[in-house]
Design an enzyme around this catalytic site. Structure first.
Site: not given
Lengths: 280, 280
Positions: B113-114
């Site tokens: 994620c991210g």
């Protein structure tokens, strides 16, 4: 029937058995999802390496090229050949891709899982998107969708640690279901399938197990889908983009529960259905 | 005491209240986590835009520059000035960054994620990393860590949809706790804090609420941390990389339960503690 590029049908194991030891020192074996690199070459030029479960590589690549706006029309793609032996995919285009280097230079590292990097200009596009104002979703159909996902066979149930995405018709029939280690890969795989099958999004419902971050909402909009459902929650930008687009955003969809965040006017509420006991 | 660059201390609201409608048509207000773009400029040249919660932008940028190997030593960074008004961060280096364009060209879109995009060569580095073989973690310390996280005040409890990461000492004292919309931002923020404070990883324990994908494991290794704990699961590549590195990987850490996947020899098992009732 839209043009279908020549596609390989590469398959590879999606789970692996590993030995684990628990808190009492007991040894056992569990399944974990695969995660493997797939390096994309467009007309022999290296583009990017995607980390993927590997369940639908050709659709993933199609959707990636579509959602990154690297290819305008599917007719421009002649072939996609995935070879897991070398963890590479050869993409052949009809006329090549103009100024590829320039177009892949501006990068946004997004919140989303999987497809973390999006080439620039996503937000510019959002302004050009209009979603059908007259599309409606019945609460009963929403429950049918949630229950279909609940009973769906999945890598998640077997091995965990993957995200699932699905496309449903307006009356709740499941058209596609894709899982991947990153939810953005799953979204892109659905976009690829839609592209391949010439399926439009305007009367569809999109479901994801993942969070509705800005990029997820933008991708849903790029596919022209008015309804975006998630088992999980949303973020401020996901909410803002959905509001701007007039997209119907439903979070925390589990059992009979859901939270409508934006585009509530598209929902046909049937609150009495919330009292009906869930079929086990 | 290591060199400290001149850092802004930019702050911004981390949650937003939005109106929602539930399955019975009841309106209420919930908090959702912020998600905002932060565009990084190194010596006035645009590098990348990160999507972040915004809780620790300076640490995030430091960790990003460190983990992406864009800056070798913290001494090379003179200042980081974050301005949320323009959603931009000005990074001033002492001597500039050589061949920045070239070094940011090779991209891997990861599972995580991210921080979805990592500049190339990550796996090459893995071979050069050695983790302390003599480091040990007691089962009781593991439980202390899990319980500390359980009782930690967090954006997650307030608004959901964020990942948390924390660094603990070998005896289970929490040193840092960071949340972000993407778990890779949270990891990088911790790496940034460690860099800033001159904290080494060799005797530390890293905890994340997120999945242990390959990139998470590699980042833990880059920080030199032998213990990687997750509330969630792992993937085949995360497992493979941890095994290759001899890192101790613990998944499904909740309550008294955990699954040791790799580096089991570093665990000091105290199975009787699994019977002790959890303090509510």
């Amino acid at each position: 029937m839209s043009h279908r590029p020549l596609l390989s049908n590469a398959s590879v194991p999606l789970t692996k058995e590993v030995e684990v030891m628990d808190e009492r020192g007991r040894l056992s074996t569990i399944s974990i999802p695969a995660e493997r690199p797939l390096t994309l070459y467009i007309d022999k030029r290296e583009l990017v390496t995607l980390m993927t479960l590997g369940g639908a590589p050709e659709s993933l690549i199609l959707g990636y090229l579509r959602n990154q706006r690297l290819v305008k029309a599917i007719e421009d793609i002649e072939a996609i050949q995935v070879d897991w032996e070398v963890e590479a995919a050869a993409i052949t285009t009809r006329n090549g891709i103009a100024d590829l280097a320039e177009r892949t230079s501006k990068r946004v590292v997004t919140t989303g899982c999987g497809q973390g990097s999006v080439f620039g200009g996503l937000m510019d596009e959002v302004d050009k998107i209009t979603l059908p104002a007259d599309a409606r979703l019945r609460q009963g159909t929403l429950y049918k969708i949630v229950d279909t996902i609940r009973t769906q066979q999945s890598i998640y149930k077997q091995a965990g640690s993957v995200h699932g995405c699905a496309l449903f018709s307006g009356d709740g029939e499941m058209l596609y279901f894709v899982e991947d280690v990153g939810r953005h890969n799953a979204v892109d795989s659905i976009a690829g399938r839609m592209w391949l099958d010439g399926v439009r999004g305007e009367d569809k419902v999109f479901y994801t197990t993942g969070r509705l971050t800005s990029e997820m909402v933008i991708k849903g909009a790029q596919m022209g889908i008015p309804f975006l459902l998630s088992r999980s929650g949303t973020t401020q930008m996901g909410h803002m983009v959905a509001e701007k687009l007039g997209m119907t955003l439903l979070a925390r969809c589990t059992g009979k529960h859901f939270l409508a965040l934006t585009g509530k006017e598209r929902l046909i509420m049937e609150p009495h259905l919330a009292d009906v006991l869930r079929v086990a």
